[in-house]
Design a protein around this motif. Sequence first.
Motif, PDB file in Angstrom:
ATOM      1  N   TYR A   1       3.573 -24.615   4.474  1.00 53.59           N
ATOM      2  CA  TYR A   1       3.548 -23.596   3.425  1.00 53.59           C
ATOM      3  C   TYR A   1       2.141 -23.095   3.165  1.00 53.59           C
ATOM      4  O   TYR A   1       1.830 -22.609   2.075  1.00 53.59           O
ATOM      5  CB  TYR A   1       4.218 -24.120   2.153  1.00 53.59           C
ATOM      6  N   ALA A   2       1.283 -23.190   4.206  1.00 50.41           N
ATOM      7  CA  ALA A   2      -0.102 -22.762   4.061  1.00 50.41           C
ATOM      8  C   ALA A   2      -0.190 -21.262   3.801  1.00 50.41           C
ATOM      9  O   ALA A   2      -0.957 -20.802   2.952  1.00 50.41           O
ATOM     10  CB  ALA A   2      -0.883 -23.134   5.312  1.00 50.41           C
ATOM     11  N   ASN A   3       0.617 -20.480   4.522  1.00 51.87           N
ATOM     12  CA  ASN A   3       0.584 -19.039   4.328  1.00 51.87           C
ATOM     13  C   ASN A   3       1.088 -18.664   2.941  1.00 51.87           C
ATOM     14  O   ASN A   3       0.607 -17.718   2.330  1.00 51.87           O
ATOM     15  CB  ASN A   3       1.463 -18.332   5.371  1.00 51.87           C
ATOM     16  N   GLU A   4       2.056 -19.416   2.469  1.00 50.20           N
ATOM     17  CA  GLU A   4       2.595 -19.160   1.131  1.00 50.20           C
ATOM     18  C   GLU A   4       1.483 -19.335   0.101  1.00 50.20           C
ATOM     19  O   GLU A   4       1.264 -18.475  -0.752  1.00 50.20           O
ATOM     20  CB  GLU A   4       3.750 -20.134   0.835  1.00 50.20           C
ATOM     21  N   GLY A   5       0.749 -20.443   0.223  1.00 49.72           N
ATOM     22  CA  GLY A   5      -0.317 -20.743  -0.728  1.00 49.72           C
ATOM     23  C   GLY A   5      -1.405 -19.691  -0.718  1.00 49.72           C
ATOM     24  O   GLY A   5      -1.991 -19.371  -1.747  1.00 49.72           O
ATOM     25  N   LEU A   6      -1.657 -19.154   0.462  1.00 47.03           N
ATOM     26  CA  LEU A   6      -2.713 -18.163   0.608  1.00 47.03           C
ATOM     27  C   LEU A   6      -2.268 -16.785   0.113  1.00 47.03           C
ATOM     28  O   LEU A   6      -2.971 -16.118  -0.637  1.00 47.03           O
ATOM     29  CB  LEU A   6      -3.106 -18.109   2.092  1.00 47.03           C
ATOM     30  N   LEU A   7      -1.086 -16.399   0.519  1.00 48.25           N
ATOM     31  CA  LEU A   7      -0.587 -15.070   0.150  1.00 48.25           C
ATOM     32  C   LEU A   7      -0.296 -14.996  -1.352  1.00 48.25           C
ATOM     33  O   LEU A   7      -0.505 -13.975  -1.989  1.00 48.25           O
ATOM     34  CB  LEU A   7       0.680 -14.756   0.946  1.00 48.25           C
ATOM     35  N   THR A   8       0.186 -16.101  -1.915  1.00 53.54           N
ATOM     36  CA  THR A   8       0.461 -16.127  -3.346  1.00 53.54           C
ATOM     37  C   THR A   8      -0.833 -16.226  -4.145  1.00 53.54           C
ATOM     38  O   THR A   8      -0.991 -15.565  -5.159  1.00 53.54           O
ATOM     39  CB  THR A   8       1.361 -17.334  -3.696  1.00 53.54           C
ATOM     40  N   GLY A   9      -1.756 -17.046  -3.653  1.00 55.09           N
ATOM     41  CA  GLY A   9      -2.955 -17.350  -4.432  1.00 55.09           C
ATOM     42  C   GLY A   9      -4.078 -16.347  -4.273  1.00 55.09           C
ATOM     43  O   GLY A   9      -4.926 -16.224  -5.154  1.00 55.09           O
ATOM     44  N   ASN A  10      -4.130 -15.662  -3.137  1.00 59.45           N
ATOM     45  CA  ASN A  10      -5.211 -14.707  -2.905  1.00 59.45           C
ATOM     46  C   ASN A  10      -4.727 -13.557  -2.015  1.00 59.45           C
ATOM     47  O   ASN A  10      -5.194 -13.386  -0.888  1.00 59.45           O
ATOM     48  CB  ASN A  10      -6.407 -15.427  -2.267  1.00 59.45           C
TER      49      ASN A  10
ATOM     50  N   PRO B   1       9.546 -15.827  -2.968  1.00 54.87           N
ATOM     51  CA  PRO B   1       9.583 -14.738  -3.947  1.00 54.87           C
ATOM     52  C   PRO B   1       8.237 -14.474  -4.625  1.00 54.87           C
ATOM     53  O   PRO B   1       7.892 -13.333  -4.901  1.00 54.87           O
ATOM     54  CB  PRO B   1      10.635 -15.193  -4.967  1.00 54.87           C
ATOM     55  N   LEU B   2       7.473 -15.544  -4.859  1.00 56.37           N
ATOM     56  CA  LEU B   2       6.212 -15.375  -5.576  1.00 56.37           C
ATOM     57  C   LEU B   2       5.176 -14.671  -4.696  1.00 56.37           C
ATOM     58  O   LEU B   2       4.421 -13.808  -5.165  1.00 56.37           O
ATOM     59  CB  LEU B   2       5.697 -16.756  -6.005  1.00 56.37           C
ATOM     60  N   ALA B   3       5.158 -15.020  -3.414  1.00 55.14           N
ATOM     61  CA  ALA B   3       4.234 -14.368  -2.479  1.00 55.14           C
ATOM     62  C   ALA B   3       4.558 -12.883  -2.406  1.00 55.14           C
ATOM     63  O   ALA B   3       3.677 -12.029  -2.410  1.00 55.14           O
ATOM     64  CB  ALA B   3       4.347 -15.020  -1.101  1.00 55.14           C
ATOM     65  N   LEU B   4       5.833 -12.592  -2.368  1.00 56.39           N
ATOM     66  CA  LEU B   4       6.295 -11.212  -2.284  1.00 56.39           C
ATOM     67  C   LEU B   4       5.847 -10.415  -3.509  1.00 56.39           C
ATOM     68  O   LEU B   4       5.343  -9.300  -3.407  1.00 56.39           O
ATOM     69  CB  LEU B   4       7.825 -11.236  -2.202  1.00 56.39           C
ATOM     70  N   LYS B   5       6.014 -11.043  -4.667  1.00 59.28           N
ATOM     71  CA  LYS B   5       5.645 -10.388  -5.916  1.00 59.28           C
ATOM     72  C   LYS B   5       4.137 -10.122  -5.959  1.00 59.28           C
ATOM     73  O   LYS B   5       3.688  -9.030  -6.285  1.00 59.28           O
ATOM     74  CB  LYS B   5       6.048 -11.316  -7.074  1.00 59.28           C
ATOM     75  N   ASN B   6       3.347 -11.145  -5.598  1.00 59.88           N
ATOM     76  CA  ASN B   6       1.897 -11.012  -5.709  1.00 59.88           C
ATOM     77  C   ASN B   6       1.308 -10.027  -4.706  1.00 59.88           C
ATOM     78  O   ASN B   6       0.396  -9.281  -5.037  1.00 59.88           O
ATOM     79  CB  ASN B   6       1.222 -12.382  -5.571  1.00 59.88           C
ATOM     80  N   ILE B   7       1.833  -9.999  -3.484  1.00 59.90           N
ATOM     81  CA  ILE B   7       1.270  -9.076  -2.504  1.00 59.90           C
ATOM     82  C   ILE B   7       1.670  -7.643  -2.865  1.00 59.90           C
ATOM     83  O   ILE B   7       0.882  -6.711  -2.704  1.00 59.90           O
ATOM     84  CB  ILE B   7       1.648  -9.454  -1.043  1.00 59.90           C
ATOM     85  N   THR B   8       2.869  -7.473  -3.390  1.00 61.49           N
ATOM     86  CA  THR B   8       3.296  -6.125  -3.787  1.00 61.49           C
ATOM     87  C   THR B   8       2.414  -5.605  -4.927  1.00 61.49           C
ATOM     88  O   THR B   8       1.951  -4.467  -4.897  1.00 61.49           O
ATOM     89  CB  THR B   8       4.773  -6.144  -4.237  1.00 61.49           C
ATOM     90  N   ALA B   9       2.142  -6.477  -5.901  1.00 66.21           N
ATOM     91  CA  ALA B   9       1.277  -6.078  -7.018  1.00 66.21           C
ATOM     92  C   ALA B   9      -0.132  -5.780  -6.507  1.00 66.21           C
ATOM     93  O   ALA B   9      -0.774  -4.821  -6.950  1.00 66.21           O
ATOM     94  CB  ALA B   9       1.239  -7.181  -8.066  1.00 66.21           C
ATOM     95  N   ALA B  10      -0.601  -6.597  -5.572  1.00 64.76           N
ATOM     96  CA  ALA B  10      -1.955  -6.412  -5.028  1.00 64.76           C
ATOM     97  C   ALA B  10      -2.079  -5.042  -4.376  1.00 64.76           C
ATOM     98  O   ALA B  10      -3.078  -4.341  -4.560  1.00 64.76           O
ATOM     99  CB  ALA B  10      -2.272  -7.508  -4.023  1.00 64.76           C
ATOM    100  N   MET B  11      -1.043  -4.643  -3.634  1.00 67.13           N
ATOM    101  CA  MET B  11      -1.084  -3.353  -2.954  1.00 67.13           C
ATOM    102  C   MET B  11      -1.126  -2.197  -3.950  1.00 67.13           C
ATOM    103  O   MET B  11      -1.870  -1.243  -3.776  1.00 67.13           O
ATOM    104  CB  MET B  11       0.137  -3.204  -2.050  1.00 67.13           C
ATOM    105  N   GLU B  12      -0.312  -2.322  -4.995  1.00 68.35           N
ATOM    106  CA  GLU B  12      -0.292  -1.258  -6.005  1.00 68.35           C
ATOM    107  C   GLU B  12      -1.663  -1.107  -6.654  1.00 68.35           C
ATOM    108  O   GLU B  12      -2.172   0.000  -6.834  1.00 68.35           O
ATOM    109  CB  GLU B  12       0.754  -1.564  -7.082  1.00 68.35           C
ATOM    110  N   GLN B  13      -2.279  -2.247  -6.998  1.00 67.32           N
ATOM    111  CA  GLN B  13      -3.585  -2.190  -7.662  1.00 67.32           C
ATOM    112  C   GLN B  13      -4.650  -1.644  -6.728  1.00 67.32           C
ATOM    113  O   GLN B  13      -5.500  -0.847  -7.136  1.00 67.32           O
ATOM    114  CB  GLN B  13      -3.978  -3.586  -8.146  1.00 67.32           C
TER     115      GLN B  13
END
Lengths: 619, 152
Positions: free
Chosen positions: A224-233, A262-274
């Motif tokens: 779950y390394a990618n999950e931790g990275l995509l969600t966290g940064n 789901p959390l990674a998806l949410k965070n990357i989508t928000a990151a793109m919008e910002q």
Amino acid sequence: MPRKLTSADDLKSLQTRLAKSLDSGKPRISVCNGTACRPYGSNPVVEAFRATIENKGLQDRIDFKVTGCHGFCERGPIAVIEPGNIFYQKVKPEDVAEIIEKTALNNKIIDRLLFEEPSTKTRATSQASLSFYKGQSRVILGNNLKIDPTNIEDYIAIGGYSALSKALFQYQPSDIIEIVKKSGLRGRGGGGFPTGRKWESCRNAHGDIKYVIVNADEGDPGAYANEGLLTGNPHSVLEGLIIGAFAIGSHQGFIYVRNEYPLALKNITAAMEQAEKLGLLGKNILGSGFDFQVRVNRGGGAFICGESTALMASLEGKVGEPRAKYIHTVERGLWDRPSDLNNVETWANIPLIINNGPEWFNKIGSPSNTGTKIFSLTGKVNNTGLVEVPMGIKLRDIIFDIGGGIRGGKKFKAVQTGGPSGGCLPESLLDLPVDYDTLIKAGSMMGSGGMIVMDENNCMVDVARYFLSFLEEESCGKCVPCREGILRMRQLLNEITEGEGKESDLALLEEVCQCLKDSSLCQLGGSAPNPVLSTLKYFRDEYEEHIKLKKCRAGVCKALITFSIIEEKCPGCGQCVKACPSGAITFLGKRKPVLLDQSKCIKCRTCFDICKMGAVKIE
Amino acid sequence: MKDQINAIIKKYDSDKSQLVSILQDIQSVYNYLPRSALDKVSKKMNVPRSQVYALSTFFRAFSLKERGKHIVHVCLGTACHVRGGELILDSLERQLDIKNGETTKDKNFTLESVNCMGCCATGPVVKIDEEYFGHMTNDKVEPMLNKYRGKQ
């Protein structure tokens, strides 16, 4: 939200302003609310912090941050308090008021929340001094602690997007490719192909429209390394992607995220919008004239979609079946156009390389395996979590120093790397350096960074059977060797674990393995034999015991084990009687050992788990 | 139903390459993929029914059968497996009196296994709807289910 940035200077002045507010001198509390902390109840802890700070009117005196994964998942929920880098573990909502009052406002340490090193029984106060963190080089993951992943300002404050600005205004695309080549960065998805060369081929490929893709379909179970990275940064991945697109000459990117994240998806989508609002994504990025759009796609829970051609088929809206790669995807990939696909972690390395230079990157790791690698250290190890280490570190150092050794004083048996395409390595190989080439030579692979530790209570035949049944389900069925070969191997392994194996089965297994290696269409089939071959190579005696002696030494294979009560140890407390789902245990009165009826026992292990006296024996 | 499906398709500009996302959105509304919805997608987007059906059956995230009010996901990833994830699945099957992939008679629970949920360090893990339960043992199964049975 600041206004749109239209030049490199705009970004720089915003950065300076945000960095200043970061150094306000206020105490800062960072609480991990990553996916792995949620099963421990990190959400209520976060809420308690918010409420307490608000009720006491401390918003101006305390800087409170909800962050992504801190790495030490075993001890979640985690709170780190600055100044002092104070590390509190297993934080509960009822601890919150005290943390704020004593530690954040009055610099006092709360002893009971510190982590106790199991080996020395000492309690370290600062995070950096914990044995779990000491051996790591958290160049990528370290930033998770400093930022709220849903706020782009946090990322910019720590220097985010300065690499993008550098790439757009100071370099030509070919310079960037040269830098990435010089850094020696290799694909972190497991294959280890040199990233710079891949970019170069894609840049040189014929065609006006090119695509860049983030592979965030981390399908390896146990990684779950990618999950931790995509969600966290998420911004670090996005910044790397935009730089790569500029270098390759692409104006459209895709991020393919696993449906189970789901959390990674949410965070990357928000990151793109910002990023788009700030002019860091979309048309005319930072006023450079470079346009780049990104789309997020959700996976559908198919392991095969981690394979590049299958992932691209899925992006096209088709069933995720791979194709033969006579023509590489960098020449003809998505919609038959040149496409560059890299793993989440590969992309996140790019801003660091651009900012610090390839020489800096070369100094980390070993000569042909530069940089760090994130592993998800899980299984029967004391300190589970996400660890980031320089490549070339010994397996032993990860498992015993960082990981703190095996749980419950049990004996180490094997470590599994590379997911279902990897293999199990025994104790004798623990001094191997962890890099792409060494792991492959040993019969395993790096994969996307899963590292699952097994102890004496894990049966290696069962582990091989587990991976094969996983692969049987995940095989797309397009080519015969994979579809039928995996099925046959899984049947053979089932028979062995059920005590019906024959001595000739082992040779047959090896033969089928060879066939899959030689003739499968894609790497899912081609590497499917690894779990079987590596266990046959290093743990052959366990297979032979199952076949000849009908014995499972680890006590896992249900058909070969029996449960019984050790009468001297049983105090007759009746806990197991209540817990037994099949009514196989009878209560005979207080202080009398209970009676277990073998004919009713379904071997569910409930009594074994619940008995605190160790009075249940598995043979 | 028609309006809802149309709205979802419109959200993606009828882009055929977004079929998987469209199906996912439909599933998040109905908890499964109703046959009539698949027919509508096929007609509206001019995609052969066979392709819509192929996608709905290829990806394990999709269900063609109606699912229960609460989805119980039990993780069988490697990290959960080595810590006894399958025993937790056995226990859930016994307590709910259904097999993996089935729905209880009262339509309260659907039991499904997944291959990894990205919180391996806390395995074995079970997730009910949006709530995660880590370090599962057999004796924690019943109290966990009771939370969703309407009695605390």
